[in-house]
Design an enzyme around this catalytic site. Structure first.
Site, PDB file in Angstrom:
ATOM      1  N   ILE A  51      -3.395  -6.819  14.509  1.00 19.11           N
ATOM      2  CA  ILE A  51      -2.424  -6.686  15.604  1.00 19.11           C
ATOM      3  C   ILE A  51      -2.955  -5.751  16.694  1.00 19.11           C
ATOM      4  O   ILE A  51      -2.877  -6.041  17.877  1.00 19.11           O
ATOM      5  CB  ILE A  51      -1.069  -6.171  15.059  1.00 19.11           C
ATOM      6  CG1 ILE A  51      -0.618  -7.057  13.894  1.00 19.11           C
ATOM      7  CG2 ILE A  51      -0.007  -6.129  16.155  1.00 19.11           C
ATOM      8  CD1 ILE A  51       0.508  -6.475  13.061  1.00 19.11           C
TER       9      ILE A  51
ATOM     10  N   LYS B  26     -12.031  -2.141  17.972  1.00 14.40           N
ATOM     11  CA  LYS B  26     -10.680  -2.673  18.200  1.00 14.40           C
ATOM     12  C   LYS B  26     -10.306  -2.719  19.673  1.00 14.40           C
ATOM     13  O   LYS B  26      -9.341  -3.369  20.047  1.00 14.40           O
ATOM     14  CB  LYS B  26      -9.659  -1.835  17.433  1.00 14.40           C
ATOM     15  CG  LYS B  26      -9.931  -1.785  15.939  1.00 14.40           C
ATOM     16  CD  LYS B  26      -8.688  -1.991  15.132  1.00 14.40           C
ATOM     17  CE  LYS B  26      -9.000  -1.930  13.643  1.00 14.40           C
ATOM     18  NZ  LYS B  26      -7.897  -2.444  12.845  1.00 14.40           N
TER      19      LYS B  26
ATOM     20  N   ASN C 166       0.852  -1.195   0.000  1.00 10.18           N
ATOM     21  CA  ASN C 166       0.000   0.000   0.000  1.00 10.18           C
ATOM     22  C   ASN C 166       0.882   1.238   0.000  1.00 10.18           C
ATOM     23  O   ASN C 166       2.106   1.136   0.036  1.00 10.18           O
ATOM     24  CB  ASN C 166      -0.961  -0.019   1.200  1.00 10.18           C
ATOM     25  CG  ASN C 166      -0.211  -0.055   2.515  1.00 10.18           C
ATOM     26  OD1 ASN C 166       0.495   0.880   2.865  1.00 10.18           O
ATOM     27  ND2 ASN C 166      -0.354  -1.155   3.256  1.00 10.18           N
TER      28      ASN C 166
HETATM   29  N1  CTP Z   1      -4.075  -2.630  12.250  1.00 12.52           N
HETATM   30  C1  CTP Z   1      -3.362  -3.682  12.769  1.00 12.52           C
HETATM   31  N2  CTP Z   1      -3.413  -4.909  12.149  1.00 12.52           N
HETATM   32  C2  CTP Z   1      -4.144  -5.108  11.052  1.00 12.52           C
HETATM   33  C3  CTP Z   1      -4.875  -4.026  10.497  1.00 12.52           C
HETATM   34  C4  CTP Z   1      -4.814  -2.797  11.127  1.00 12.52           C
HETATM   35  O1  CTP Z   1      -2.690  -3.510  13.787  1.00 12.52           O
HETATM   36  N3  CTP Z   1      -4.178  -6.286  10.484  1.00 12.52           N
HETATM   37  C5  CTP Z   1      -4.062  -1.331  12.938  1.00 12.52           C
HETATM   38  C6  CTP Z   1      -3.397  -0.220  12.187  1.00 12.52           C
HETATM   39  O2  CTP Z   1      -2.013  -0.147  12.514  1.00 12.52           O
HETATM   40  C7  CTP Z   1      -4.147   0.995  12.675  1.00 12.52           C
HETATM   41  C8  CTP Z   1      -5.544   0.473  12.907  1.00 12.52           C
HETATM   42  O3  CTP Z   1      -5.400  -0.932  13.060  1.00 12.52           O
HETATM   43  O4  CTP Z   1      -3.690   1.428  13.918  1.00 12.52           O
HETATM   44  C9  CTP Z   1      -6.552   0.814  11.854  1.00 12.52           C
HETATM   45  O5  CTP Z   1      -6.370   0.096  10.718  1.00 12.52           O
HETATM   46  P1  CTP Z   1      -7.456   0.032   9.528  1.00 12.52           P
HETATM   47  O6  CTP Z   1      -6.815  -0.758   8.441  1.00 12.52           O
HETATM   48  O7  CTP Z   1      -7.932   1.400   9.224  1.00 12.52           O
HETATM   49  O8  CTP Z   1      -8.627  -0.756  10.220  1.00 12.52           O
HETATM   50  P2  CTP Z   1      -9.731  -1.609   9.576  1.00 12.52           P
HETATM   51  O9  CTP Z   1     -10.382  -2.355  10.671  1.00 12.52           O
HETATM   52  O10 CTP Z   1      -9.114  -2.390   8.460  1.00 12.52           O
HETATM   53  O11 CTP Z   1     -10.746  -0.562   9.049  1.00 12.52           O
HETATM   54  P3  CTP Z   1     -11.279  -0.261   7.573  1.00 12.52           P
HETATM   55  O12 CTP Z   1     -11.606  -1.575   7.011  1.00 12.52           O
HETATM   56  O13 CTP Z   1     -12.399   0.651   7.871  1.00 12.52           O
HETATM   57  O14 CTP Z   1     -10.162   0.452   6.844  1.00 12.52           O
END
Ligand code: CTP
Length: 400
Positions: free
Chosen positions: A306, A342, A208
């Site tokens: 995570i 979360k 990304n």
């Molecule tokens: N994060 C993480 N592990 C993942 C995905 C996200 O730790 N597998 C953490 C990111 O580092 C950030 C937060 O979660 O702090 C938000 O990530 P985001 O990708 O925006 O969350 P999603 O739940 O995927 O939300 P959306 O689908 O609305 O983008």
């Protein structure tokens, strides 16, 4: 924050020496005592009078200065300091340090000391990038010398690139870090940063657009306040900050392992743009074109979250867990829902719609979502966002 600390400041011969005058003021503002040493070449750029007047201390310039030998031996001079700072650290001074030469006062002090040393390199870009200087830097790092900068930018000589001395306030932060000082001293913080790469086959991956700039600035700001930072980073565009323990990872699963290995910690800041999905069956060999028109189909599997995992830990949960939300619409509503989902304490939400230029840019406009509600911060540089967040984390962890 530096009260009672004694800094021996060695000012080398470079145009950046003018910034060292401001550095003296900034260090003194924070309560440090600054004993200045000006090299012969340094005297071509700033005057002994301005240096000693700003420091409010006797200036040392000469190795064979008998009065000062009588007052305080040169060896003694470097030993009573808590930190030796070399700014500007010229290519020549660094070469002398790496070789252990002692042919003037500055190099003698640097060789005679067992006190920590911080160098702020400043030189022409070609000199900095020259293999000899890079070799000397590696030798000095191996000897335990810490560095701040050099920064990239326009240079006095008209060229552009890395070689500019770090700004005085950045050097002050590095001094605090080197002295293990600051409101987060004794606190351990895990920071994730950058994108993750999810392999398709040995040569292809899904990634990304995260540059890692905001996470890197946060790592640096936390370290500047004295925190012990474990910086878990995916393949980012920007180099990791100084003064942190760097753990390099590629995939979300590696990032998760590294985060768990770094716990327990007082706080976790999850700034990484972790890929939500990975390719379910990574091919062990390069996927080839078939020639008959059939196209490969990628099946996805969900990556571990995570942030959510760490938020839900019972034993090892950090006292403060901070997540990020990159949203393109209804920023506050989506980020508030994400905080609940979360289970983290704070969410720093930003609007990453393309027209904001935030993703990959140098500025950020964020909203801090906490139990108390949403707090909008004005648009500011990513470094400033990081400093504010670090200060808030220090407050929340009850640091003084
Ligand atoms: N994060 C993480 N592990 C993942 C995905 C996200 O730790 N597998 C953490 C990111 O580092 C950030 C937060 O979660 O702090 C938000 O990530 P985001 O990708 O925006 O969350 P999603 O739940 O995927 O939300 P959306 O689908 O609305 O983008």
């Amino acid at each position: 924050m530096l009260s009672g600390k004694r800094i021996l400041l060695i000012i080398g011969g470079g145009i950046a020496a003018y910034k060292s005058l401001d550095l003296i003021r900034r260090l003194k503002e924070r309560g440090a005592q600054v004993t200045p040493v000006l090299t012969r070449a340094g005297q071509e750029f700033v005057t002994p009078l301005s240096v000693s007047a700003l420091a409010g201390e006797k200036l040392h310039t000469d190795l064979f200065d008998l009065t000062s030998e009588a007052e305080m031996g040169h060896i003694q001079l470097s030993r009573v300091a808590d930190l030796l700072v070399v700014a500007p650290g010229t290519a020549d001074l660094m070469a002398k340090m790496a070789q252990g030469r002692a042919d003037d006062l500055a190099s003698t002090l640097l060789l005679a000391t067992d006190t920590p040393v911080l160098v702020a390199p400043a030189m022409n870009v070609r000199m900095w990038l020259h293999p000899a200087t890079q070799r000397n830097t590696a030798v000095l790092r191996g000897d335990g010398v810490s560095f701040v900068g050099p920064n990239e930018g326009d240079m006095a000589c008209g060229e552009y690139g890395p070689g500019r001395m770090a700004e005085p306030l950045e050097i002050v932060d590095a001094v605090a870090r080197a002295l293990g000082d600051g409101p987060l001293a004794g606190k351990r913080v895990v920071v994730t940063s950058g994108p993750t790469h999810e392999p398709i086959d040995p040569v292809r991956y899904i990634a990304n657009r995260s540059s890692g700039a905001q996470g890197t600035a946060i790592g640096a700001a936390l370290a500047a306040l004295g925190a012990e930072v474990v910086f878990v980073t995916g393949p980012a565009d920007v180099p990791p900050p100084d003064g942190v323990e760097v753990v390099k990872v590629e995939t979300a699963r590696e990032m998760r392992e590294a985060v768990h290995a770094a716990l327990p910690a007082d706080a976790g800041v999850f700034a990484a743009a972790v890929a939500d999905w990975r390719v379910a069956r990574e091919s062990g060999s390069k996927i080839k074109k078939t020639g008959d028109g059939t196209l490969p189909v990628l099946e996805f599997a969900e990556n571990p979250d995570i942030l959510a995992e760490v938020s839900s830990l019972t034993g090892d949960r950090p006292e403060l867990v901070v997540g990020f939300a990159a949203e393109t619409d209804d920023v506050v509503a989506h980020a508030t829902a994400k905080r609940d989902r979360k289970g983290c304490d704070w969410i720093l939400a930003n609007d990453v719609s393309p027209e904001t230029g935030i993703m990959g840019g140098s500025e950020n406009a964020v909203v801090l979502i906490s139990e108390g509600g949403a707090e909008s911060w004005p648009r500011m540089g990513k470094d400033e966002v990081a400093r504010r967040l670090a200060a808030r984390i220090a407050e929340a962890l009850g640091a003084d």
